[in-house]
Design a protein around this motif. Structure first.
Motif, PDB file in Angstrom:
ATOM      1  N   GLN A 156       5.933 -14.027  -0.558  1.00 18.86           N
ATOM      2  CA  GLN A 156       7.107 -13.171  -0.450  1.00 18.86           C
ATOM      3  C   GLN A 156       6.718 -11.888   0.264  1.00 18.86           C
ATOM      4  N   ALA A 157       7.622 -11.416   1.098  1.00 17.07           N
ATOM      5  CA  ALA A 157       7.439 -10.154   1.813  1.00 17.07           C
ATOM      6  C   ALA A 157       8.441  -9.161   1.230  1.00 17.07           C
ATOM      7  N   THR A 158       7.950  -8.253   0.398  1.00 22.18           N
ATOM      8  CA  THR A 158       8.812  -7.260  -0.241  1.00 22.18           C
ATOM      9  C   THR A 158       8.964  -6.070   0.689  1.00 22.18           C
ATOM     10  N   LEU A 193      -2.811 -12.750  -3.232  1.00 23.71           N
ATOM     11  CA  LEU A 193      -2.683 -11.838  -2.103  1.00 23.71           C
ATOM     12  C   LEU A 193      -1.685 -10.767  -2.501  1.00 23.71           C
ATOM     13  N   ASP A 194      -2.070  -9.531  -2.379  1.00 24.77           N
ATOM     14  CA  ASP A 194      -1.190  -8.382  -2.623  1.00 24.77           C
ATOM     15  C   ASP A 194      -1.607  -7.327  -1.611  1.00 24.77           C
ATOM     16  N   ALA A 195      -0.973  -7.375  -0.437  1.00 20.91           N
ATOM     17  CA  ALA A 195      -1.454  -6.574   0.687  1.00 20.91           C
ATOM     18  C   ALA A 195      -0.336  -5.785   1.347  1.00 20.91           C
ATOM     19  N   ALA A 196      -0.599  -4.517   1.588  1.00 23.61           N
ATOM     20  CA  ALA A 196       0.306  -3.710   2.394  1.00 23.61           C
ATOM     21  C   ALA A 196       0.251  -4.261   3.818  1.00 23.61           C
ATOM     22  N   GLU A 199      14.091  -0.878  21.225  1.00 24.35           N
ATOM     23  CA  GLU A 199      13.359  -2.077  21.615  1.00 24.35           C
ATOM     24  C   GLU A 199      12.368  -2.539  20.558  1.00 24.35           C
ATOM     25  N   HIS A 200      11.876  -1.607  19.744  1.00 26.27           N
ATOM     26  CA  HIS A 200      10.883  -1.927  18.722  1.00 26.27           C
ATOM     27  C   HIS A 200      11.445  -1.575  17.350  1.00 26.27           C
ATOM     28  N   THR A 201      11.179  -2.441  16.404  1.00 25.91           N
ATOM     29  CA  THR A 201      11.571  -2.196  15.023  1.00 25.91           C
ATOM     30  C   THR A 201      10.370  -2.556  14.158  1.00 25.91           C
ATOM     31  N   VAL A 202      10.082  -1.725  13.182  1.00 26.84           N
ATOM     32  CA  VAL A 202       8.903  -1.918  12.346  1.00 26.84           C
ATOM     33  C   VAL A 202       9.327  -2.232  10.918  1.00 26.84           C
ATOM     34  N   GLY A 203       8.770  -3.307  10.386  1.00 27.40           N
ATOM     35  CA  GLY A 203       8.975  -3.662   8.987  1.00 27.40           C
ATOM     36  C   GLY A 203       7.739  -3.291   8.194  1.00 27.40           C
ATOM     37  N   ILE A 204       7.932  -2.516   7.148  1.00 28.07           N
ATOM     38  CA  ILE A 204       6.834  -2.137   6.253  1.00 28.07           C
ATOM     39  C   ILE A 204       7.055  -2.918   4.968  1.00 28.07           C
ATOM     40  N   GLN A 205       6.056  -3.673   4.576  1.00 29.09           N
ATOM     41  CA  GLN A 205       6.238  -4.604   3.458  1.00 29.09           C
ATOM     42  C   GLN A 205       4.988  -4.688   2.599  1.00 29.09           C
ATOM     43  N   GLN A 206       5.169  -5.243   1.416  1.00 31.24           N
ATOM     44  CA  GLN A 206       4.065  -5.646   0.563  1.00 31.24           C
ATOM     45  C   GLN A 206       4.089  -7.164   0.549  1.00 31.24           C
ATOM     46  N   SER A 207       2.999  -7.791   0.951  1.00 31.33           N
ATOM     47  CA  SER A 207       2.902  -9.245   0.994  1.00 31.33           C
ATOM     48  C   SER A 207       2.293  -9.744  -0.305  1.00 31.33           C
ATOM     49  N   HIS A 208       2.957 -10.722  -0.920  1.00 31.19           N
ATOM     50  CA  HIS A 208       2.501 -11.290  -2.196  1.00 31.19           C
ATOM     51  C   HIS A 208       2.443 -12.810  -2.075  1.00 31.19           C
ATOM     52  N   ALA A 209       1.372 -13.408  -2.591  1.00 30.01           N
ATOM     53  CA  ALA A 209       1.280 -14.870  -2.629  1.00 30.01           C
ATOM     54  C   ALA A 209       0.156 -15.274  -3.571  1.00 30.01           C
ATOM     55  N   HIS A 210       0.197 -16.537  -3.959  1.00 32.22           N
ATOM     56  CA  HIS A 210      -0.862 -17.142  -4.767  1.00 32.22           C
ATOM     57  C   HIS A 210      -1.316 -18.402  -4.047  1.00 32.22           C
ATOM     58  N   ASN A 211      -2.631 -18.658  -4.092  1.00 32.74           N
ATOM     59  CA  ASN A 211      -3.194 -19.805  -3.385  1.00 32.74           C
ATOM     60  C   ASN A 211      -4.497 -20.213  -4.063  1.00 32.74           C
ATOM     61  N   ASN A 212      -4.501 -21.381  -4.691  1.00 34.51           N
ATOM     62  CA  ASN A 212      -5.718 -21.924  -5.304  1.00 34.51           C
ATOM     63  C   ASN A 212      -6.433 -20.920  -6.199  1.00 34.51           C
ATOM     64  N   GLY A 213      -5.691 -20.271  -7.081  1.00 33.70           N
ATOM     65  CA  GLY A 213      -6.268 -19.322  -8.022  1.00 33.70           C
ATOM     66  C   GLY A 213      -6.511 -17.933  -7.462  1.00 33.70           C
ATOM     67  N   LYS A 214      -6.206 -17.728  -6.193  1.00 34.12           N
ATOM     68  CA  LYS A 214      -6.370 -16.422  -5.564  1.00 34.12           C
ATOM     69  C   LYS A 214      -5.004 -15.754  -5.439  1.00 34.12           C
TER      70      LYS A 214
END
Length: 130
Positions: free
Chosen positions: A69-71, A97-100, A80-95
């Motif tokens: 999910q991209a929060t 991801l929580d990344a700006a 011409e340019h648009t910037v999305g600022i998000q927090q990326s969240h995911a789970h994968n094989n016990g790991k």
């Protein structure tokens, strides 16, 4: 299109991405769209063409068992340019991801023609998807 319309288009894209709505995403991307995934990992690199970009998005969902999910924190629109600022969240094989993350979008004629994603810790993101 102006800054407000571009912001709304990108917001629609985030909503469609988080819902897994590939049909709406296909409408928002130009046929010749290009996407740059940061890093040196298995999912990193240049994706050329709308189908390749959508396949990449599908791979994010597949590798995270549908948890990615991209929060959205903010969307800053320009002509011409648009910037999305998000927090990326995911789970994968016990790991986890929580990344700006920041994605710089280039738009033309109401379509995304380019996306460049940047993580605060690209090495951690690469390791997560490995």
């Amino acid at each position: 299109m102006g800054a407000q319309e571009n912001t709304e288009l990108i917001r629609r894209g985030y909503d469609a991405f988080n819902a897994g709505d590939m049909n709406t995403l296909a409408e928002l991307f130009a046929d010749d769209a290009v996407w740059y995934a940061a890093g040196t990992g298995v999912l990193s690199g240049k994706k050329e063409g709308r189908d390749a970009v959508l396949a990449y998005f599908g791979e994010l969902g597949s590798r995270s068992q549908g948890t990615f999910q991209a929060t959205v924190q903010d969307i800053v629109g320009g002509e011409e340019h648009t910037v999305g600022i998000q927090q990326s969240h995911a789970h994968n094989n016990g790991k986890t991801l929580d990344a700006a993350t920041v994605i710089a979008f280039v738009l033309r004629d109401g379509k995304v023609i380019e996306g460049r994603e940047y993580f605060t810790d690209t090495a951690s993101a690469d390791e997560f998807w490995a």
